[in-house]
Enzyme design. Sequence first.
Site, PDB file in Angstrom:
ATOM      1  N   TRP A 257       0.710  -1.118  -0.101  1.00 24.42           N
ATOM      2  CA  TRP A 257      -0.054   0.084   0.119  1.00 24.42           C
ATOM      3  C   TRP A 257       1.071   1.177   0.013  1.00 24.42           C
ATOM      4  O   TRP A 257       1.500   1.538   1.129  1.00 24.42           O
ATOM      5  CB  TRP A 257      -0.994   0.118   1.160  1.00 24.42           C
TER       6      TRP A 257
ATOM      7  N   ILE B 265       1.468  -3.490  -6.738  1.00 25.38           N
ATOM      8  CA  ILE B 265       1.509  -1.875  -5.966  1.00 25.38           C
ATOM      9  C   ILE B 265      -0.075  -1.637  -5.702  1.00 25.38           C
ATOM     10  O   ILE B 265      -0.754  -1.908  -6.806  1.00 25.38           O
ATOM     11  CB  ILE B 265       2.115  -0.855  -6.695  1.00 25.38           C
ATOM     12  N   LYS B 266      -0.337  -1.225  -4.420  1.00 27.81           N
ATOM     13  CA  LYS B 266      -1.694  -0.756  -4.330  1.00 27.81           C
ATOM     14  C   LYS B 266      -1.571   0.822  -4.108  1.00 27.81           C
ATOM     15  O   LYS B 266      -1.033   1.342  -3.414  1.00 27.81           O
ATOM     16  CB  LYS B 266      -2.341  -1.392  -2.928  1.00 27.81           C
ATOM     17  N   GLN B 267      -2.296   1.627  -4.910  1.00 30.20           N
ATOM     18  CA  GLN B 267      -2.268   2.942  -4.743  1.00 30.20           C
ATOM     19  C   GLN B 267      -3.765   3.665  -5.172  1.00 30.20           C
ATOM     20  O   GLN B 267      -4.616   3.074  -5.781  1.00 30.20           O
ATOM     21  CB  GLN B 267      -1.518   3.473  -6.028  1.00 30.20           C
TER      22      GLN B 267
END
Length: 353
Positions: A202, A239-241
């Site tokens: 995150w 990837i968390k965005q």
Amino acid sequence: MKTSNNIIEILGEKAPYYLNHVCEKITKDELLTPSDNSLDKVFINSNRNPQVLRSLSQLYGHGNLSGTGYLSILPVDQGIEHSAAFSFYKNPDYFDPENIIKLAIEAGCNGVASTFGVLGLNVRKYAHKIPFIVKINHNELLTYPNKYDQTLFGKVKAAWDMGAVAVGATIYFGSEESNRQLKEISEAFEEAHNLGMATILWCYTRNEAFKTEKEDYHAAADVTGQANHLGVTIQADIIKQKLPTNNFGFKNIDFGKYDDEIYETLTTEHPIDLCRLQVANCYMGKIGLINSGGGSKGETDLTEAITTAVVNKRAGGSGLILGRKAFQKPFGEGVELLKLVQSVYLDSKISIA
């Protein structure tokens, strides 16, 4: 599953704006875009060991999006991050953690991301039925005054012992504690890879200076893009965005490295171009970008979720990680919303811009 006609109807008058846009700054030919053999293209020659490849394959190979290269993940750690009462009062059934896992299974998600407590209480019943992603750190809400910090809530080995295929973690880039978090999570990800688990980061930003009197730049494309680049540097596999809401964070806050040519060369004001910059910072799409679904606002949730999915997919992203818009509704409505989001990624007519 719904067809593109339904998606057009949900997008309404904005449909042409989102569905017909072509990215001309960073073009689709420069990206590695999601496909059924994305894992082979990206990781076959990497330093990830065979067990990590197997874990990634389990995650990408489960649920309604199996074999597409896209992900639909249900994340529920808001009981810690936002307080349990505030998170679950709209649907108290989710105080019972088993219902979180049931929602992810019924909706055909690739995996469910939650806490040591939630997943650990149900591991023997469900770990072989849906991939578990253990969120190993959190910003607990009881420290007063609230602070921007992430604290480890357990050990990576404990996640491995419960059969998790991946660990997830947050780094608050820009916060006073970010250097410690960066060291902690880089070490945790190394251990997770050694044990054979995948890693999801995150990549959030937190600093009071990022919010000016005129605008909030916590979700600016340039700032979040750099956070993504730091995330892939410590070898996050996914990837968390948050979806970008604006740009010119470095310029208007006046910090970091920037010049006008950066913005002119890499992006425009279109949401898909802004998200494309996030994707580019994930090694040109080689590390998958999943955007978060955001909080629940009620009647606009479906439109917002579909819009986010369309922007993410057309930008070259790898899926959506959506929680509150689903679990803060009755069970059946939450299932339907998640499946509608998945339909965006299953619709071949919605292509990379």
